[in-house]
Design an enzyme around this catalytic site. Structure first.
Site, mmCIF file in Angstrom:
data_model
loop_
_atom_site.group_PDB
_atom_site.id
_atom_site.type_symbol
_atom_site.label_atom_id
_atom_site.label_comp_id
_atom_site.label_asym_id
_atom_site.label_seq_id
_atom_site.Cartn_x
_atom_site.Cartn_y
_atom_site.Cartn_z
ATOM 1 N N SER A 47 15.620 -3.233 43.526
ATOM 2 C CA SER A 47 16.623 -3.208 42.472
ATOM 3 C C SER A 47 18.017 -2.999 43.083
ATOM 4 C CB SER A 47 16.267 -2.126 41.447
ATOM 5 O OG SER A 47 17.081 -2.233 40.300
ATOM 6 N N ASP A 166 12.258 -6.949 38.015
ATOM 7 C CA ASP A 166 12.731 -5.811 38.807
ATOM 8 C C ASP A 166 11.619 -5.271 39.706
ATOM 9 O OD1 ASP A 166 13.870 -3.518 39.809
ATOM 10 O OD2 ASP A 166 14.811 -2.943 37.931
#
Length: 486
Positions: A47, A166
């Site tokens: 991320s 993600d």
């Protein structure tokens, strides 16, 4: 801790807008322990940590990367709903920042060293991408690693024909279990480089391999991960990352010599803050690294941060003094703008929706095909589950209705083939193949299943008639005999 003849890795945790903490840590490592970055076998990130890892591996300007984080947070805070405002496009913003700061040959430096954590949409498994064929592919990998479903959009991006979201959903701190991995996290816990909160709470929360101590400060940090805090808070977080990086290097004896903090001309006496740093380092060596080093002065930290990041931090603390900003900050103007939100929000939403639709047109065929495949897969999964559940209840239902009897002896007179054929149903006698028999059998099963959910509410005709209680039958009325007709 990590001699030069051994191998080690560096891993950055995902943290949303708190990624400015990673910028401070990376700046400290690049400035005071460059061999730790240059000789690392792999540098991983998930991320927001993937963005810092990419900048660190490719040699991009960390100051510009930190300035971009602050600018994006300030842009998100201008809107009524923050990052959830329809006009705020997180994916487009990240892509533009990476295109601006990454060099042209970034994919060559990143291949084999950089590891980006991704979550595959099809099965939810974690995938670490380490090889990149172009700059666009490297940027797309970062976009996939930072794409939070619903928060960033509904249709996940694709990389090499595979949809990813993600990476923090499946593995927020890659390779944390290895002892030779230096873990970096903005949440206080058991990571190697993390804030040291003065809390007596020993409870720990582990979220996708990330250690988070259960205290109020971490709860505040979690609340600011997706909704950016004020620029002053981001500035403090960046300085905190720089401090924690220095603490880690001093505790493990990894400070590069000659120390940049102590490299002064012979004619110039050491500054008071440098003397404090020397005394603190000596005290740390004497105590064996058990006591926490007192944090250096803020001015001293700002002097050694990257110049671009230093300028961004200073600009974030200063408010513009132009006439338009002064008028917009007045209380009557702010109240008027808040009252106009129900009227301006639909208009802004319509404009942003139109712009996103036009930008989506090149990817419409591929996205429509993917949505069709996903819808078919979901329907097939539901049908299999329903069929399996009904199949488990059907034998027990039939066992309560069908009574099987075991014959103790064969019939005395053998039945002929014609007699056997008469016993079978007509649809089995007329079937030409085994496939026809199986098709008829499935049809009977469907009719039987439909009958299980039907309730017979038909009443017999005489069910609603009023009945007279049983008793002696009444005598028929006696009529006088009629005279014969004349």
């Amino acid at each position: 801790m990590f001699p030069k003849e051994t191998t080690w890795n560096i891993s950055f945790a995902g943290c949303g807008f708190l990624g400015v903490y990673h910028i401070g840590v990376a700046s400290c490592l690049r400035e005071h322990a460059p061999f730790l970055v240059a000789n690392a076998t792999h540098i991983y990130g998930a991320s927001a940590g993937a963005l810092t890892a990419t900048a660190l591996v490719t040699g991009a300007c960390l100051g510009e990367a930190g300035a971009n984080i602050i600018e994006v947070s300030k842009e998100a805070r201008k809107r009524f709903l923050g990052p959830l405002h329809p006009s705020f496009n997180m994916v487009k913003t990240i892509r533009g920042c990476l295109l601006k700061i990454l060099p042209a040959d970034c994919y060559e430096c990143a291949s084999g060293r950089l590891g980006i954590s991704l979550t595959r949409v099809s099965d939810g498994e974690n995938v670490i991408i380490t090889h990149f064929n172009s700059k666009e592919e490297l940027i797309q990998a970062n976009v996939c690693s930072t794409f939070i479903p619903v928060y960033c959009g509904l249709i996940p991006p694709s990389l090499q024909g595979v949809r990813y979201v993600d990476g923090g959903i499946s593995d927020n701190l890659p390779l944390y279990e290895l002892k030779n991995t230096i873990t970096v996290s903005p949440f206080s816990g058991e990571s190697d480089i993390c804030p040291q909160d003065s809390s007596t709470n020993i409870h720990e929360l582990r979220v996708t391999n990330t250690s988070i101590q259960f205290n109020l400060r971490n709860l505040y940090r979690l609340s600011k991960a997706l909704f950016p805090p004020e620029p002053l808070v981001l500035r403090e977080m960046c300085k905190q990352g720089y401090r924690d990086g220095l603490r880690f290097l001093r505790r493990n004896g990894l400070l590069n010599r000659p120390n940049p903090l102590l490299a002064l001309p012979p004619s110039q006496p050491p500054a008071p803050e440098d003397a404090d740093a020397q005394e603190g380092a000596v005290a740390m060596e004497r105590t064996g690294g058990k006591d926490h080093l007192p944090p250096p002065r803020e001015d001293h930290i700002l002097e050694h941060l990257p110049s671009r990041l230093n300028e961004a931090l200073l600009e974030a603390c200063m408010e513009p003094t132009d006439l338009l900003t002064t008028l917009s900050n007045m209380l009557p103007v702010r109240l008027a703008m808040a009252m106009m939100v129900p009227y301006t929000l639909p208009l802004e939403s319509a404009v942003s929706f139109t712009i996103r639709l036009l930008e989506w047109l090149p990817d419409v065929p591929e996205d429509i095909r993917w949505m069709k495949e996903q819808t078919g897969s979901i329907c097939q999964y539901l049908m299999i589950r329903a069929k399996r559940k009904l199949g488990n209840h059907l034998p027990s239902r039939l066992s309560g209705q069908v009574v099987l009897r075991r014959a103790r002896s064969l019939p005395s007179v053998p039945l002929s083939c014609a007699a056997y054929s008469e016993v079978l149903p007509s649809w089995m006698r007329n079937s030409l193949s085994l496939g026809d028999v199986l098709a008829k059998w499935e049809e009977c099963q469907r009719q039987l299943l439909l009958g299980l959910f039907c309730t017979n509410v038909a009443f017999p005709p005489d069910a609603l008639r009023m009945r007279v209680p049983a008793g002696p039958a009444p005598e028929p009325p006696q009529h006088p005999p009629s005279s014969p007709p004349c």
